[in-house]
Design a protein around this motif. Structure first.
Motif, mmCIF file in Angstrom:
data_model
loop_
_atom_site.group_PDB
_atom_site.id
_atom_site.type_symbol
_atom_site.label_atom_id
_atom_site.label_comp_id
_atom_site.label_asym_id
_atom_site.label_seq_id
_atom_site.Cartn_x
_atom_site.Cartn_y
_atom_site.Cartn_z
ATOM 1 N N GLY A 119 0.832 -1.187 0.000
ATOM 2 C CA GLY A 119 0.000 0.000 0.000
ATOM 3 C C GLY A 119 0.865 1.234 0.000
ATOM 4 N N SER A 120 0.268 2.381 -0.307
ATOM 5 C CA SER A 120 1.053 3.620 -0.332
ATOM 6 C C SER A 120 0.183 4.816 0.028
ATOM 7 N N PHE A 121 0.841 5.855 0.460
ATOM 8 C CA PHE A 121 0.204 7.127 0.764
ATOM 9 C C PHE A 121 1.268 8.204 0.668
ATOM 10 N N THR A 122 0.826 9.455 0.645
ATOM 11 C CA THR A 122 1.743 10.591 0.565
ATOM 12 C C THR A 122 1.478 11.511 1.743
ATOM 13 N N LEU A 123 2.539 11.947 2.392
ATOM 14 C CA LEU A 123 2.395 12.887 3.504
ATOM 15 C C LEU A 123 2.333 14.302 2.936
ATOM 16 N N ASP A 124 1.210 14.970 3.188
ATOM 17 C CA ASP A 124 0.988 16.293 2.615
ATOM 18 C C ASP A 124 1.237 17.441 3.571
ATOM 19 N N SER A 125 1.614 17.124 4.805
ATOM 20 C CA SER A 125 1.882 18.190 5.766
ATOM 21 C C SER A 125 3.043 17.788 6.672
ATOM 22 N N PRO A 126 3.739 18.778 7.235
ATOM 23 C CA PRO A 126 4.850 18.452 8.132
ATOM 24 C C PRO A 126 4.333 17.910 9.458
ATOM 25 N N GLY A 127 5.171 17.111 10.105
ATOM 26 C CA GLY A 127 4.811 16.575 11.410
ATOM 27 C C GLY A 127 5.409 15.203 11.624
ATOM 28 N N SER A 128 5.019 14.602 12.728
ATOM 29 C CA SER A 128 5.476 13.263 13.095
ATOM 30 C C SER A 128 4.258 12.340 13.041
ATOM 31 N N PHE A 129 4.359 11.264 12.241
ATOM 32 C CA PHE A 129 3.220 10.396 11.979
ATOM 33 C C PHE A 129 3.584 8.944 12.293
ATOM 34 N N GLU A 130 2.737 8.286 13.077
ATOM 35 C CA GLU A 130 2.982 6.894 13.461
ATOM 36 C C GLU A 130 2.297 5.939 12.487
ATOM 37 N N VAL A 131 2.991 4.854 12.164
ATOM 38 C CA VAL A 131 2.414 3.746 11.418
ATOM 39 C C VAL A 131 2.390 2.585 12.405
ATOM 40 N N GLU A 132 1.212 1.994 12.604
ATOM 41 C CA GLU A 132 1.080 0.989 13.650
ATOM 42 C C GLU A 132 0.315 -0.239 13.196
ATOM 43 N N SER A 133 0.509 -1.319 13.940
ATOM 44 C CA SER A 133 -0.274 -2.539 13.794
ATOM 45 C C SER A 133 -1.452 -2.412 14.755
ATOM 46 N N HIS A 134 -2.668 -2.469 14.212
ATOM 47 C CA HIS A 134 -3.837 -2.357 15.087
ATOM 48 C C HIS A 134 -3.996 -3.567 15.986
ATOM 49 N N HIS A 135 -3.807 -4.749 15.448
ATOM 50 C CA HIS A 135 -4.041 -5.951 16.260
ATOM 51 C C HIS A 135 -2.986 -6.132 17.344
ATOM 52 N N LEU A 136 -1.754 -5.771 17.038
ATOM 53 C CA LEU A 136 -0.704 -5.882 18.059
ATOM 54 C C LEU A 136 -0.610 -4.635 18.931
ATOM 55 N N GLU A 137 -1.244 -3.546 18.486
ATOM 56 C CA GLU A 137 -1.165 -2.257 19.184
ATOM 57 C C GLU A 137 0.287 -1.844 19.392
ATOM 58 N N LYS A 138 1.080 -1.954 18.300
ATOM 59 C CA LYS A 138 2.493 -1.592 18.352
ATOM 60 C C LYS A 138 2.820 -0.592 17.249
ATOM 61 N N ILE A 139 3.678 0.355 17.584
ATOM 62 C CA ILE A 139 4.148 1.316 16.591
ATOM 63 C C ILE A 139 5.245 0.637 15.771
ATOM 64 N N ILE A 140 5.063 0.636 14.458
ATOM 65 C CA ILE A 140 6.029 0.023 13.555
ATOM 66 C C ILE A 140 7.109 1.024 13.189
ATOM 67 N N VAL A 141 6.688 2.198 12.690
ATOM 68 C CA VAL A 141 7.629 3.267 12.353
ATOM 69 C C VAL A 141 7.011 4.605 12.698
ATOM 70 N N ILE A 142 7.881 5.606 12.809
ATOM 71 C CA ILE A 142 7.457 6.990 12.987
ATOM 72 C C ILE A 142 8.055 7.773 11.842
ATOM 73 N N LEU A 143 7.199 8.449 11.071
ATOM 74 C CA LEU A 143 7.630 9.227 9.919
ATOM 75 C C LEU A 143 7.692 10.687 10.316
ATOM 76 N N ASN A 144 8.858 11.281 10.221
ATOM 77 C CA ASN A 144 9.050 12.689 10.543
ATOM 78 C C ASN A 144 9.161 13.463 9.236
ATOM 79 N N ALA A 145 8.068 14.112 8.847
ATOM 80 C CA ALA A 145 8.018 14.852 7.588
ATOM 81 C C ALA A 145 8.324 16.327 7.836
ATOM 82 N N ARG A 146 9.223 16.860 7.013
ATOM 83 C CA ARG A 146 9.533 18.293 7.118
ATOM 84 C C ARG A 146 9.591 18.919 5.763
#
Length: 146
Positions: A119-146
Motif C-alpha cells: 500500500g502507499s500514501f503521501t504525507l501532505d503536511s509536516p509533522g510526526s506520523f505513526e504507522v502501527e499494527s492495530h491488532h498488536l497495538e504496536k508502533i512500527i515506524v514513525i515518519l518525521n516529515a519536514r
C-alpha cells in the motif's frame, strides 16, 4: 638509546597502521543505520542509490514483517519530506490492519496472514506520523516529515 626509541617507534607505527575500510554493501544497496533487518540479507528500507536521502521525487519504501507478535521494524524513525510517497510492503503470520496516522482519516491497509500486502500514501503536511499494527497495538515506524 635513541636508536632503540626510533626502532620502537617504527615498529609500533607498523602495528597501528589502519587498513582501508571495506565496504560490504553493494553500490545499489542503501540502508538506514537505525533500521532493523527483516533477515540478515535484507534491509527493511530501500531508497534509490542515486537519490538524495530526503528527495520527495523518490518514494520511501518500508518493508514490514509481522511475526510471532513482533514487528520489524519496531518504532524506527524515518526523516522524509512533505510530499514524499511512502510505500509499505507487509508480510504477516496473522491477519492485521496497518494504520498510518497521517491527519484526517489517516491511511488503513488490511493484511491477510501469509499474503504479501502493498500500500502507499503521501504525507501532505509536516509533522510526526505513526504507522502501527492495530491488532498488536504496536508502533512500527514513525515518519518525521519536514
Amino acid at each position: 638509546m635513541i636508536w632503540g626509541a626510533v626502532a620502537l617507534g617504527l615498529l609500533l607505527s607498523g602495528c597501528t597502521a589502519t587498513a582501508e575500510p571495506q565496504n560490504s554493501a553493494s553500490p545499489s544497496a542503501v540502508s538506514s543505520p537505525s533500521a532493523l533487518s527483516a533477515s540478515p540479507t535484507e534491509s527493511p528500507t530501500s531508497v534509490p542509490p542515486s537519490s538524495p536521502a530526503l528527495n520527495p521525487d523518490y518514494p520511501l519504501t518500508i518493508n514490514i514483517v509481522i511475526a510471532k507478535g513482533k514487528t520489524i521494524p519496531n518504532g524506527v524513525k524515518y526523516d522524509m519530506r512533505v510530499g514524499q510517497k511512502v510505500i509499505l510492503n507487509v508480510t504477516s503470520d496473522a491477519d492485521d490492519e496497518i494504520h498510518a496516522h497521517t491527519g484526517g482519516a489517516g491511511y488503513e491497509m488490511q493484511v491477510q496472514a501469509g499474503t504479501p500486502a502493498k500500500g502507499s500514501f503521501t504525507l501532505d503536511s509536516p509533522g510526526s506520523f505513526e504507522v502501527e499494527s492495530h491488532h498488536l497495538e504496536k508502533i512500527i515506524v514513525i515518519l518525521n516529515a519536514r
